[in-house]
Structure formats: C-alpha cells, structure tokens
Design an enzyme around this catalytic site. Structure first.
Site, short mmCIF file in Angstrom:
data_model
loop_
_atom_site.label_atom_id
_atom_site.label_comp_id
_atom_site.label_asym_id
_atom_site.label_seq_id
_atom_site.Cartn_x
_atom_site.Cartn_y
_atom_site.Cartn_z
N HIS A 111 0.85 -1.21 0.00
CA HIS A 111 0.00 0.00 0.00
C HIS A 111 0.88 1.24 0.00
O HIS A 111 2.09 1.16 0.23
CB HIS A 111 -0.88 0.01 1.26
CG HIS A 111 -0.06 0.17 2.52
ND1 HIS A 111 0.68 -0.85 3.07
CD2 HIS A 111 0.18 1.26 3.29
CE1 HIS A 111 1.31 -0.42 4.14
NE2 HIS A 111 1.03 0.87 4.31
N ASP A 113 0.59 5.12 2.01
CA ASP A 113 -0.20 5.57 3.16
C ASP A 113 -1.30 6.55 2.77
O ASP A 113 -1.07 7.50 2.02
CB ASP A 113 0.73 6.20 4.21
CG ASP A 113 1.64 5.14 4.83
OD1 ASP A 113 1.24 3.97 4.90
OD2 ASP A 113 2.77 5.50 5.22
N HIS A 263 4.74 0.24 0.09
CA HIS A 263 5.54 -0.51 1.06
C HIS A 263 4.69 -1.59 1.70
O HIS A 263 3.46 -1.59 1.59
CB HIS A 263 6.15 0.42 2.11
CG HIS A 263 5.15 1.25 2.84
ND1 HIS A 263 4.63 2.43 2.33
CD2 HIS A 263 4.54 1.08 4.04
CE1 HIS A 263 3.78 2.94 3.19
NE2 HIS A 263 3.70 2.15 4.23
N ARG A 279 5.33 6.65 13.51
CA ARG A 279 5.18 7.23 12.18
C ARG A 279 4.51 8.60 12.22
O ARG A 279 3.50 8.77 12.90
CB ARG A 279 4.32 6.32 11.28
CG ARG A 279 4.31 6.80 9.83
CD ARG A 279 3.37 5.97 8.97
NE ARG A 279 2.04 6.54 8.97
CZ ARG A 279 0.95 5.88 8.56
NH1 ARG A 279 1.03 4.63 8.16
NH2 ARG A 279 -0.21 6.49 8.58
#
Ligand code: OGA
Ligand code: MN
Length: 288
Positions: A111, A113, A263, A279
C-alpha cells in the site's frame, strides 16, 4: 562583509539501483541539522526514499522534523496515538496496562499511506524505536520504476483509468478479528476515486498507483476485467527489480514518498519480540 552560508553537502549512498538514498553523518536531533533537513525535502523528490541510521529523536523532534516536509495528518485510529503527541501514529505489538500502545499488523500488505482519502499523504517518516533481532523487515517498491517497466500498450491502456480505494474494505480484510470501525471513523473514511497512473506533482514523472487490499475495483471496467487487471498490476508493481528490502536497526528513520512508492511490512515472532515504530504522516494533494 557579507557572510555566505556553506552549501549543504550530504554524504550519501544509493540503496537500490533505481531509487532510495542513505544519508550518512547527519544527526537530526541537533538543531544544526535544520538546513540539511530542507535539503532532504529536495532529495526525497529525486530518490523517493531516504534512510538515516543511528538517530536519537525525541517525539517532539520527530514531529518538528516532519513538519518541515509539510502539515501533518492525524490517524483515524485514535487509540494508537499514544505518545501524547497526536501527530505520532504508533505501530506495535506491545501492550501496556492491558491496552495496545500501537496498531499491530499495520501495513502487512502492499500500500501507500492514506491512499484511501481524497488527498493522500505525500510522505511518511517512520522511526524505529524498538525492533526485533530478526524479521519485521519493510519492503519498499518504486512505482516510478513499476510504471516505466510496463509495456507501452499497457501504459496506454491504464493511463486514464480510475480506481476506488476503500479504507473500510481494507480494515474489514486486515482486521477482521477486531471490532469494526465506528460510525465516526467510517464517516471520516468514505471510499474515494484515484487515478491508476499518478503524476508526481513536483517532478512530473508518472507512477503506478495501486495497492493490495485497499483498492476495491477499477471503476471504468466490468467486474471480472477489473479484478484481472488489478491482480496483474499489483503483481507487476512488486516485482523484485522494483523492490528495496530494509532490515531495521533501532534508531533508523526512513522517509518515503507516498506519491510514488508502495511498502509492505513482513512478519516476525510477535510472541517473542517487541516492535515499536513511530510514524508521522505528511499531508499531500489530490492525485492527478
Ligand atoms: C507504515 C507501515 C510497515 C512496517 O508505517 O505506514 O506500513 O513495516 N509500516 O511497519
Ligand atoms: Mn504504511
């Protein structure tokens, strides 16, 4: 006498023949690194991914650095914003006082983000706080290389297609064993339509914009054709030659460009080892 600022010279090495850059000898915890951070903003456009090792970032500094890339987004799963700073989304298998401190098994599929919102994230900064001694590598794939690696007739076929990205669809598949999204969370994440081929807003370079569980269908095609094409594009996107595998060490910071990479997390022994990752997510613009 006028004074001239020293030009920023970054000490770097490539991570993969087609994308990714490691920047060495830069201590981001120091305010002296602020000019270098602005240089990283430019490098990210060119290299799609930047790795810095051996960092010692406070949560505040992590957020401060991230803000130099743009305004930050806060995650819809508020239960995992546990550091006291709402800009930090925690990925972890660790529980404290019976409550998970982060989202476990987040991103265990390919995917980019926040592709499921109308204006997806331009980039993410993932900082390794605690990592298992084995497993839990993260895979990154360049969607510029993937698009450029398609035969010209396929590029032409998909150039103007659009796809539906669905957070509810992803959540139902990835977290089927959990309580479903609340009405408020669903209201914040309606399905959105995105182009299948994206233009990088600063470089103009094209990339493939797909994803495994998040993309429900290609809108302009009948269902069976849509499924077949999606499967083909998703398989192509993550071919070995487009992928860089990162083996994490504590103190690693990776910045990636969500506009042109995907990723995917890989498994680890989550009964034996702890993993804590922080994150931040930089806001982006409408894909075109
Ligand atoms: C993320 C993500 C993968 C990983 O932070 O957005 O998908 O390996 N992480 O933790
Ligand atoms: Mn992710």
């Amino acid at each position: 006498m006028p004074t001239f600022e020293e030009p920023i010279v970054l000490n770097t090495q490539p991570l993969h023949p087609g994308f990714g850059l490691e920047v060495m000898d830069l201590d981001l915890s120091s305010p002296d690194s602020d000019n270098a951070i602005d240089a990283l903003v430019d490098e990210l456009d060119k290299h799609s991914l930047i790795l810095l090792r051996n960092q010692k970032l406070s949560n505040e500094r992590h957020v401060e650095i991230s803000r130099r890339f743009g305004p930050l987004m806060t995650h819809v799963l508020k239960q995992f914003l546990t550091t006291g700073l709402p800009e930090i989304y925690v990925l972890s298998n660790v529980s404290e006082n019976g409550k998970p401190i982060g989202n476990h098994k987040e991103g265990w599929n390919w995917h980019s983000d926040l592709s499921y919102v109308a204006e997806p994230s331009m980039g993410s900064l993932l900082y390794a706080v605690e990592v298992p001694p084995e497993g839990a590598d993260t895979l990154f794939a360049s969607m510029h290389l993937a698009y450029e690696g398609l035969p010209a007739d396929m590029q032409n076929r998909i150039r103007n297609l659009r796809a539906t990205h669905s957070y509810a669809g992803y959540y139902g598949k990835a977290f089927a064993d959990r309580a479903p999204l609340t009405e408020e969370q669903k209201a914040r994440t309606p399905d959105v339509i995105q182009p299948v081929v994206r233009t990088h807003p600063t470089t103009g370079r094209l990339s493939l914009y797909v994803g495994q569980d998040i993309v429900k269908c290609i809108n302009d095609l009948p269902e069976t054709e849509s499924e077949a094409l999606l499967a083909e594009l998703n398989a192509h996107a993550i071919k070995d030659e487009f992928v860089f595998r990162h083996r994490w060490q504590q103190g690693d910071l990776i910045l990636w460009d969500n506009r042109c990479t995907m990723h995917c997390a890989t498994p680890y022994d989550d009964n034996k080892y702890r993993r804590v990752m922080h994150r931040t997510t930089v806001a982006g613009s409408r894909p075109f």
